[in-house]
Design an enzyme around this catalytic site. Structure first.
Site, PDB file in Angstrom:
ATOM      1  N   ASP A 193       0.822  -1.221   0.000  1.00  0.00           N
ATOM      2  CA  ASP A 193       0.000   0.000   0.000  1.00  0.00           C
ATOM      3  C   ASP A 193       0.854   1.269   0.000  1.00  0.00           C
ATOM      4  O   ASP A 193       1.676   1.466   0.896  1.00  0.00           O
ATOM      5  CB  ASP A 193      -0.877  -0.072   1.262  1.00  0.00           C
ATOM      6  CG  ASP A 193      -1.774   1.135   1.483  1.00  0.00           C
ATOM      7  OD1 ASP A 193      -1.899   1.966   0.560  1.00  0.00           O
ATOM      8  OD2 ASP A 193      -2.356   1.223   2.579  1.00  0.00           O
ATOM      9  N   HIS A 366      -3.808   4.488   6.656  1.00  0.00           N
ATOM     10  CA  HIS A 366      -2.727   3.951   5.826  1.00  0.00           C
ATOM     11  C   HIS A 366      -1.348   4.236   6.427  1.00  0.00           C
ATOM     12  O   HIS A 366      -1.136   5.257   7.075  1.00  0.00           O
ATOM     13  CB  HIS A 366      -2.797   4.561   4.422  1.00  0.00           C
ATOM     14  CG  HIS A 366      -4.070   4.263   3.705  1.00  0.00           C
ATOM     15  ND1 HIS A 366      -4.249   3.146   2.929  1.00  0.00           N
ATOM     16  CD2 HIS A 366      -5.249   4.929   3.673  1.00  0.00           C
ATOM     17  CE1 HIS A 366      -5.474   3.139   2.438  1.00  0.00           C
ATOM     18  NE2 HIS A 366      -6.108   4.211   2.872  1.00  0.00           N
TER      19      HIS A 366
END
Ligand SMILES: [Zn+2]
Ligand SMILES: [Zn+2]
Length: 551
Positions: A193, A366
């Site tokens: 990610d 994130h």
């Protein structure tokens, strides 16, 4: 053919934030990871959402063995109906993710005919030649997983969306041990990610929001309205706890919010006591100082609840002076302008608006740079492909990988549609398959192309001028002078002179042109004419008709 080759084909989420989808292939077998949507940017007019272009898989759909969904966010689940409709294969997801998928499939009348398999973090499932190990990752929704995929060509690790939160809302941190164990086993490829690759340091824990909410709740005199994403289940739990601490009850507003909360509570992922939740109509009758409303619309979407509240056009309730509106979210790149407009309008309505730039009411789900490096260090992959992010994020993530010692030739920064191949343990970047946008507009899928989008953009920006010409059917001569009608371009009354000049220009073009396509010539020349005069380029359309002989 290249039967014993491993191929990775990203179909969405590489080069953009959203609509994540990936095809992993070995021989005659395909495994799909995620089927997400992306919300339109503000220049994509009239588009509801965008799904990945998966034409590439349609050509080989009999080879697809299954679909694995990493977690319940829209950018990973939203296109499931569109994909299952074309490729009806079994789906594998954790319990909460499955529950959220079921809502979507049921709405499309597709739940009965779809095979859904529930998996747990820590379990392994064999899907064709792919041995898939699900490992827990912390993120802004519970029950998220990353994947260890054992293929005959080697082990692939897919991070899903993750952060390394040591005090997550669900008390379930990322499975570091599993990542290290993969590293020990030897990893052919890590895909990780990249969403926050330009944020240095560590992403703060979700726990930092609690004091932020407490401060906002303590100051609020009247109703509190909290906006966030409908799938941010962790945030719902935090709001519920803050509400309890400040002796308020909460109500969910909007179908997706209500449905998601219901599923998450039913499955035990959202622990809110019954007496803390009331239906909206009941909440609206209560003293404003006793109520928290939770709704969607933090990205400036005009038709969302927050969007309507900001314009004073919400039917059930409106913002009153003294209400507190908390935006517990961060604008997705491209949405900043719309979000700021919504915030300004909420202030105009008399609300106290609190958003992440001025108070800690949101943290990202994130990983930041240090977490990304830690992921790379734990997994120690032979090859690295950054995923989930705009090109700038992917590039930055590649830099980090280089910093920790992965050779540049073992890193591939690619965008949607670029094929990555592994042969004898070596990575190469192959050809490109379609990997663009499919616009979903009302009920239509894919019937809106780039040309239509461009036309909508022109119409919205500079308006339209329609020129009507009457010709004598016999002689071909123009009858009278051209009629001009404009909408959204200039106010006709103030521009008589401009339109007089335009008429002259039209006559000039008619005179100077022989045969050919007169209409398109006028359209082109007048478009240029208007641009020179006004610096705006309206859409120009010529309609010509032939008058009956008698006239
Ligand atoms: Zn996510
Ligand atoms: Zn995501």
């Amino acid at each position: 053919m290249a039967a014993k080759q491993l191929r990775i084909v990203p179909l969405g989420g590489l080069g953009e934030v959203g609509k994540n989808m990936m095809s992993i292939e070995y021989g005659d077998n395909i495994l799909i990871v995620d089927t997400g949507i992306m919300f339109p940017e503000n220049d994509m007019l009239g588009i509801d959402y965008i799904i990945p272009d998966f034409r590439y898989i349609l050509d080989k759909k009999t080879k697809v063995r299954g679909i694995v969904i990493t977690h319940g966010h829209e950018d990973h689940t939203g296109a499931i109906r569109h994909v299952i409709d074309e490729i009806p294969v079994p789906i594998y997801a954790t319990q909460l993710t499955r529950g959220l998928l079921e809502v979507k499939l049921r709405r499309g009348g597709m739940l009965e005919n779809t095979t859904l398999n529930t998996v747990k973090a820590g379990e392994d499932v064999q899907i064709g030649p792919f041995g898939v190990e699900f490992f827990h990752v912390s993120h802004s929704i519970p029950d998220g997983v990353g994947l260890g995929i054992t293929t005959p060509a080697g082990l692939i690790v897919h991070s899903g969306d993750f952060k390394f939160d040591h005090t997550p809302v669900d008390d379930w941190p990322t499975d570091f041990a599993k990542l290290a164990e993969f590293g020990g086993r030897g990893v052919l490829l890590l895909m990780s990610d990249s969403t926050n690759a330009d944020s240095p340091g560590w992403t703060p824990s979700e726990a930092v929001i609690d004091p932020g909410f407490d401060a906002a709740f303590a100051q609020a005199k009247r109703r509190i309205i909290i906006g966030t994403f409908a799938s941010l289940i962790s945030r719902m739990a935090q709001v519920a706890k803050a509400a309890a601490r400040h002796k308020r009850v909460m109500a969910f507003v909007g179908t997706s919010m209500i449905e998601n909360a219901k599923i998450a509570r039913k499955l035990g992922y959202l622990d809110i006591p019954d007496d803390l939740i009331v239906p909206l109509d009941q909440a609206l009758k209560m003293k404003p100082s006793k109520v928290v409303l939770m709704c969607t619309g933090t990205q400036g979407e005009p038709s969302s609840i927050l969007g309507r509240l900001s314009k004073g056009t919400n039917r059930q309730f409106s913002v009153s002076p003294g209400d507190t509106v908390i935006l517990s979210s961060h604008p997705i790149p491209g949405n900043e302008e719309m979000v700021h407009r919504t915030i300004n309008r909420l202030f105009q309505q008399g609300a106290e608006v609190i958003y992440d730039a001025i108070a800690p009411v949101h943290v990202s789900g994130h990983a930041s740079q240090e977490e990304m490096k830690m992921m790379l260090q734990l997994v120690r992959p032979k090859h690295f492909v950054p995923i989930h992010g705009e090109l700038r994020h992917l590039k930055q993530h590649a830099h980090l990988a280089r910093d920790i010692g992965i050779a540049p030739k073992r890193i591939a920064v690619v965008e949607n549609g670029t094929v990555i191949e592994f042969r004898d343990g070596k990575m190469s970047v192959g050809d490109r398959v379609p990997g663009g946008y499919v616009f979903v507009d009302g009920s239509g899928v894919g019937d809106i192309g780039p040309i239509v989008m461009r036309e909508r953009e022109v119409l919205a920006r500079d308006g339209i001028v329609v020129i009507h010409l009457h010709f004598n059917r016999k002689t071909g001569a123009l009858i009278g002078s051209p009629e001009l009608v404009s909408k959204g371009f200039v106010f006709l009354k103030d521009s008589e002179e401009l339109f007089d000049q335009a008429r002259e220009k039209i006559l000039e073009v008619i005179k100077g042109s022989d045969e050919g396509d007169l209409n398109s010539k006028i359209e082109k020349d007048l478009s240029k004419f208007f641009y020179n005069k006004t610096k705006r380029r309206p859409m120009v359309i010529v309609l010509s008709s032939e008058a009956p002989k008698s006239s």
